[in-house]
Design a protein around this motif. Structure first.
Motif, mmCIF file in Angstrom:
data_model
loop_
_atom_site.group_PDB
_atom_site.id
_atom_site.type_symbol
_atom_site.label_atom_id
_atom_site.label_comp_id
_atom_site.label_asym_id
_atom_site.label_seq_id
_atom_site.Cartn_x
_atom_site.Cartn_y
_atom_site.Cartn_z
ATOM 1 N N UNK A 1 3.713 0.102 -6.440
ATOM 2 C CA UNK A 1 3.940 0.407 -7.852
ATOM 3 C C UNK A 1 5.209 -0.261 -8.372
ATOM 4 N N UNK A 2 5.638 -1.299 -7.689
ATOM 5 C CA UNK A 2 6.831 -2.040 -8.090
ATOM 6 C C UNK A 2 6.588 -2.746 -9.424
ATOM 7 N N UNK A 3 7.562 -2.662 -10.325
ATOM 8 C CA UNK A 3 7.470 -3.323 -11.627
ATOM 9 C C UNK A 3 8.564 -4.376 -11.812
ATOM 10 N N UNK A 4 9.711 -4.157 -11.175
ATOM 11 C CA UNK A 4 10.887 -5.016 -11.381
ATOM 12 C C UNK A 4 11.237 -5.708 -10.061
ATOM 13 N N UNK A 5 11.251 -7.050 -10.051
ATOM 14 C CA UNK A 5 11.544 -7.787 -8.810
ATOM 15 C C UNK A 5 12.859 -8.568 -8.888
ATOM 16 N N UNK A 6 13.742 -8.193 -9.787
ATOM 17 C CA UNK A 6 15.020 -8.903 -9.902
ATOM 18 C C UNK A 6 15.837 -8.825 -8.616
ATOM 19 N N UNK A 7 15.630 -7.770 -7.824
ATOM 20 C CA UNK A 7 16.379 -7.620 -6.569
ATOM 21 C C UNK A 7 16.089 -8.757 -5.594
ATOM 22 N N UNK B 1 12.056 -13.924 -12.308
ATOM 23 C CA UNK B 1 13.097 -13.883 -11.270
ATOM 24 C C UNK B 1 12.774 -14.732 -10.034
ATOM 25 N N UNK B 2 11.523 -15.138 -9.872
ATOM 26 C CA UNK B 2 11.145 -15.918 -8.687
ATOM 27 C C UNK B 2 11.486 -17.397 -8.819
ATOM 28 N N UNK B 3 11.859 -17.821 -10.003
ATOM 29 C CA UNK B 3 12.086 -19.250 -10.242
ATOM 30 C C UNK B 3 13.121 -19.843 -9.304
ATOM 31 N N UNK B 4 14.190 -19.114 -9.033
ATOM 32 C CA UNK B 4 15.274 -19.643 -8.206
ATOM 33 C C UNK B 4 15.199 -19.183 -6.751
ATOM 34 N N UNK B 5 14.120 -18.463 -6.401
ATOM 35 C CA UNK B 5 13.904 -18.085 -5.014
ATOM 36 C C UNK B 5 13.127 -19.222 -4.342
ATOM 37 N N UNK C 1 0.783 -1.229 0.000
ATOM 38 C CA UNK C 1 0.000 0.000 0.000
ATOM 39 C C UNK C 1 0.806 1.265 0.000
ATOM 40 N N UNK C 2 2.105 1.180 -0.319
ATOM 41 C CA UNK C 2 2.958 2.364 -0.449
ATOM 42 C C UNK C 2 3.300 2.582 -1.921
ATOM 43 N N UNK C 3 3.510 3.833 -2.366
ATOM 44 C CA UNK C 3 3.837 4.108 -3.775
ATOM 45 C C UNK C 3 5.296 3.827 -4.122
ATOM 46 N N UNK C 4 5.788 2.680 -3.692
ATOM 47 C CA UNK C 4 7.184 2.296 -3.917
ATOM 48 C C UNK C 4 7.358 1.782 -5.342
ATOM 49 N N UNK C 5 8.460 2.143 -5.977
ATOM 50 C CA UNK C 5 8.767 1.620 -7.315
ATOM 51 C C UNK C 5 10.079 0.837 -7.315
ATOM 52 N N UNK C 6 11.054 1.285 -6.545
ATOM 53 C CA UNK C 6 12.397 0.685 -6.559
ATOM 54 C C UNK C 6 12.627 -0.135 -5.295
ATOM 55 N N UNK C 7 12.866 -1.463 -5.450
ATOM 56 C CA UNK C 7 13.131 -2.318 -4.286
ATOM 57 C C UNK C 7 14.577 -2.813 -4.252
ATOM 58 N N UNK D 1 -0.074 -5.618 -8.144
ATOM 59 C CA UNK D 1 1.072 -4.760 -8.448
ATOM 60 C C UNK D 1 1.192 -4.602 -9.965
ATOM 61 N N UNK D 2 2.202 -3.875 -10.405
ATOM 62 C CA UNK D 2 2.434 -3.671 -11.830
ATOM 63 C C UNK D 2 3.543 -4.576 -12.364
#
Length: 508
Positions: free
Chosen positions: A317-323, A345-349, A293-299, A338-339
């Motif tokens: 507002x996260x779009x990229x989860x490679x981190x 990227x979740x395959x190996x998590x 519920x926060x307008x976060x984009x960069x994780x 989310x967006x």
């Protein structure tokens, strides 16, 4: 030494209480208890019991109101804890060690030996299996209410000495001459006082971070943060000691003040206005983080938090989860609404639990490749054909599945998930549920505002133990089930007559 200290304590207590400590235990009794537990007591614990074998029922609680257990009572309490230590559900309860890495972060451990209790399921214990940064024989708190476990003292001798000094300096409270407690609050539970104490006792080493928390630091904060901190604790320095921080919906924009909270383990920041999470980079002990519920984009700042086990990014507002690929201990993730378009990227998590929205076929393919998944909650299912759901058969460890907002012709796609125990449908519809009887591991089925055209076929399941649905679904199935099924939860409202029928079924 212990006998001398105990004598000092008894002399102090004699002003307030009748003698309450039991006679000494024998060497033979100590060895008998050790053998039954499969452990060896530290020497100072043996000495303690050779001095007194616990206290009587009228005692005020030698350990700041916690009753000193006799060897017989210790063994009985330990047996109860030992039996519960194998309970998988209990071991899922979050536990945090203070200091970090000193105590194994478990609900219970068979090598935690209770020496005192509060009569409410909480214990003062000797830790005979410490974590990598702990010390064998350290004194800890554990039990039903003890999520945060502290190293109270490095050994029982230190703690007994601390009790004697507390009695001398008067830092205690006596309530009606029947109970005593540490500090100046009447009937204070000692374990509640731990968060305000410098621990371990006699080994005070304030961190540099703690030393900088003072009036000057506090005065530099915004009025908003001053208000927040004052609502959390009596003194600003308590902020840095916090292990769990609930800051949901506090209208927070800037989280810079949290950089001092380097020992926090669970942080709830949901429903604020946060865009910059770089201050979280220093919170390396974090295990659970709520950012929904926060307008976060960069994780990207989260990539350093390699102890993180739970993360909620829903409705951001996260779009990229490679981190997230670097979070080797991440077990639970919520990224619904989310967006994010690319879930690869979740395959190996090594996720065990995932909450997600699926909007296209590519996302479904990516989810089906997360081989470790045990629980999957699909909050929104769009952009895929019903036949595409056969991909979920690849999740051969799946034990719980929830799907929302989908129209099913049948449930054939689930028959290959042989470990599926819990199945939930929300705001959906099912034309043919015949495949339920083929799911031999299924024990719980929930149809939450989900009509099933041929509801009667569910009665053919021989594994089902509980069902949650509407009154009409319950009424039809109750008469047809050949085994006992728990219908104690009903979805939606009932008329008075329906409620009477439902409640009377429990007496049949």
């Amino acid at each position: 030494m212990i006998q001398t200290i105990i004598n000092e304590i008894q002399q102090q207590f004699s002003q307030h209480f009748e003698p309450f400590l039991n006679p000494p235990a024998t060497v033979q009794k100590i060895e008998e208890v050790e053998q039954k537990m499969g452990i060896t007591f530290p020497d100072d614990v043996k000495t303690l019991y050779l001095t007194h074998d616990g206290e009587n029922d009228e005692g005020p609680g030698l350990f700041f109101g916690l009753s000193f257990l006799s060897l017989e009572s210790m063994l009985a309490e330990w047996k109860n804890c030992f039996e519960l230590s194998d309970d998988e559900e209990l071991q899922q309860i979050e536990s945090y060690s203070v200091p970090e890495g000193a105590i194994k972060e478990q609900y219970l451990n068979r090598y935690w030996i209770p020496i005192a209790h509060d009569h409410g399921g909480n214990f003062l214990g000797i830790d005979l299996e410490p974590d990598s940064n702990g010390i064998y024989g350290q004194l800890i708190n554990f039990g039903r209410d003890e999520t945060v476990k502290h190293v109270i003292a490095y050994n029982i001798t230190d703690f007994i000495t601390f009790i004697a000094q507390t009695l001398k300096n008067g830092a205690y409270t006596i309530d009606e001459e029947t109970f005593w407690s540490y500090g100046y609050r009447e009937e204070a539970h000692f374990f509640d006082e731990l968060k305000n104490m410098e621990l371990p006792v006699f080994q005070v080493e304030a961190s540099n971070q703690q030393q900088v928390i003072g009036e000057e630091w506090f005065e530099q904060l915004s009025d908003k943060w001053k208000e927040i901190i004052q609502s959390l604790s009596e003194h600003p320095k308590q902020l840095v000691k916090s292990k769990i921080l609930y800051l949901m919906g506090k209208q927070i924009f800037d989280i810079t003040p949290l950089t001092v909270c380097t020992d926090v383990r669970e942080l709830v920041l949901s429903g604020n206005h946060i865009t910059d999470i770089r201050p979280l980079q220093s919170l390396l002990a974090l295990k659970k983080l709520y950012l929904g519920g926060n307008p976060i984009t960069d994780i990207v700042p989260l990539s350093r938090l390699n102890k993180l086990q739970y993360l909620n990014l829903s409705r951001t507002q996260v779009k990229d989860i490679r981190a997230l690929e670097s979070l080797i201990n991440l077990k639970e993730l919520s990224i619904e609404h989310t967006q994010i378009n690319n879930y690869r990227p979740l395959k190996d998590v090594k996720l065990n639990k995932l909450s997600v929205s699926i909007l296209n076929f590519e996302q479904l393919v990516s989810i089906s490749d997360i081989s470790h998944l045990k629980e999957l909650h699909i909050h929104l299912l769009e952009g895929v054909a019903e036949a595409d759901l056969m991909l979920l058969a690849k999740l051969n460890k799946l034990e719980a599945l929830t799907i929302e907002k989908f129209i099913f012709n049948d449930l054939d796609f689930l028959t290959q998930n042989q470990k599926l125990k819990n199945l939930t449908f929300i705001d959906s519809s099912i034309r043919d549920a015949s495949s339920i009887k083929k799911m031999t591991a299924l024990t719980h089925l929930e149809c939450n505002y989900t009509p099933v055209e041929n509801i009667e076929v569910i009665a053919e399941s021989t594994s089902l133990k509980s069902f949650t649905g509407s009154f009409n679904q319950f009424y039809k199935l109750k008469k047809l089930m050949s085994q006992d099924v728990d219908f104690s939860e009903i979805v939606g409202e009932m008329t008075t007559e329906e409620e009477n029928i439902w409640s009377s079924s429990f007496n049949d």
